[in-house]
Design a protein around this motif. Structure first.
Motif, mmCIF file in Angstrom:
data_model
loop_
_atom_site.group_PDB
_atom_site.id
_atom_site.type_symbol
_atom_site.label_atom_id
_atom_site.label_comp_id
_atom_site.label_asym_id
_atom_site.label_seq_id
_atom_site.Cartn_x
_atom_site.Cartn_y
_atom_site.Cartn_z
ATOM 1 N N THR A 45 -4.692 -6.358 -2.000
ATOM 2 C CA THR A 45 -4.420 -5.639 -0.747
ATOM 3 C C THR A 45 -4.426 -4.132 -0.996
ATOM 4 O OG1 THR A 45 -3.149 -7.470 0.177
ATOM 5 C CG2 THR A 45 -2.710 -5.281 1.080
ATOM 6 N N ASP A 58 -1.184 -8.923 -3.941
ATOM 7 C CA ASP A 58 -0.734 -7.577 -3.576
ATOM 8 C C ASP A 58 -1.648 -6.510 -4.179
ATOM 9 O OD1 ASP A 58 1.364 -8.050 -1.835
ATOM 10 O OD2 ASP A 58 2.934 -7.779 -3.342
ATOM 11 N N TYR A 62 -9.677 -10.917 -5.520
ATOM 12 C CA TYR A 62 -8.522 -10.280 -4.884
ATOM 13 C C TYR A 62 -8.918 -9.052 -4.069
ATOM 14 C CZ TYR A 62 -5.821 -13.350 -7.919
ATOM 15 O OH TYR A 62 -5.295 -14.449 -8.550
ATOM 16 N N GLU A 63 -9.819 -8.243 -4.608
ATOM 17 C CA GLU A 63 -10.238 -7.041 -3.874
ATOM 18 C C GLU A 63 -11.076 -7.398 -2.651
ATOM 19 O OE1 GLU A 63 -12.352 -2.695 -4.486
ATOM 20 O OE2 GLU A 63 -12.053 -3.969 -6.243
ATOM 21 N N LYS A 118 0.869 -1.179 0.000
ATOM 22 C CA LYS A 118 0.000 0.000 0.000
ATOM 23 C C LYS A 118 0.902 1.224 0.000
ATOM 24 C CE LYS A 118 -0.338 -0.505 4.974
ATOM 25 N NZ LYS A 118 -1.163 -0.534 6.148
ATOM 26 N N LYS A 138 -9.080 -8.965 4.690
ATOM 27 C CA LYS A 138 -7.851 -8.926 5.485
ATOM 28 C C LYS A 138 -7.828 -7.704 6.409
ATOM 29 C CE LYS A 138 -3.879 -9.223 3.491
ATOM 30 N NZ LYS A 138 -2.729 -9.270 2.572
ATOM 31 N N GLY A 193 -8.794 -8.618 -0.076
ATOM 32 C CA GLY A 193 -8.047 -7.499 0.503
ATOM 33 C C GLY A 193 -8.847 -6.769 1.572
ATOM 34 N N GLY A 215 -7.858 -2.923 -1.477
ATOM 35 C CA GLY A 215 -8.592 -2.933 -0.215
ATOM 36 C C GLY A 215 -8.369 -1.657 0.587
#
Length: 186
Positions: free
Chosen positions: A86, A83, A137-138, A52, A144, A141, A89
């Motif tokens: 993340t 990645d 993936y999003e 990030k 998480k 993220g 996110g």
């Protein structure tokens, strides 16, 4: 990279279960949604695991040019799109709900920053990877981030920290789970 997403999903779900303070069946449903959509990795790469803007140093003369990436202590070989998920996110936009914007210090909601869609499309263009599995993936993220916030909240509930700022984290976790579902439905 083979099996990386499955291991990440299982590990973060275990963290969630260990930190749970109230029943949230929508999390179990979200995990089931993610498990049904685990993509095959397109390639293997070094994965940062906390990528990030907070972990990037930019050139002071040209803030659009990164010069270093920090916090590599969790890196491993895996699916590089993790990645991207993340990053997305944490990447907020002006119209996002407050709970989604509350846990990032990235100023991406301000004018002049790309949208999440723009970031993803630029990533695909530069990396040559496709985005057909981007929702997985999003959503992962965002999940998480919710787990990280829940882990802080459970420490407050157990009296392991006294910081009053953490007293509101349950509401914020619920908001992040709602944001993950909104992304999944989109």
């Amino acid at each position: 990279a083979e099996g990386f997403a499955e291991r990440q999903l299982a590990g973060w779900y275990q963290r969630w279960q260990a930190a749970q303070t109230e029943p949230m069946p929508q999390v179990d449903e979200l995990i089931a949604w993610l498990e049904r959509r685990v993509p095959e990795p397109q390639s293997a790469a070094l994965v940062h695991n906390d990528f990030k803007l907070d972990n990037v140093m930019v050139d002071p003369a040209d803030p659009a040019r990164p010069v270093a990436v920090f916090d590599w202590d969790m890196c491993t070989l895996g699916d590089p799109l993790m990645d991207l998920g993340t990053l997305l996110g944490y990447w907020t936009e002006a119209g996002d709900p407050e709970v989604r914007r509350a846990f990032t210090t990235m100023p991406t909601h301000l004018p002049g920053f790309l949208t999440r869609r723009d970031v993803a499309e630029l990533y695909a263009l530069r990396s040559g990877r496709h985005l057909r599995d981007l929702p997985f993936y999003e959503v992962f993220g965002i999940f998480k981030i919710a787990v990280i916030i829940q882990q802080i909240y459970v420490r407050w509930v157990r009296g392991q920290t006294q910081d009053a700022r953490f007293s509101d984290f349950a509401r914020r976790v619920r908001g992040l789970i709602d944001a993950a579902w909104a992304c999944a439905r989109a």
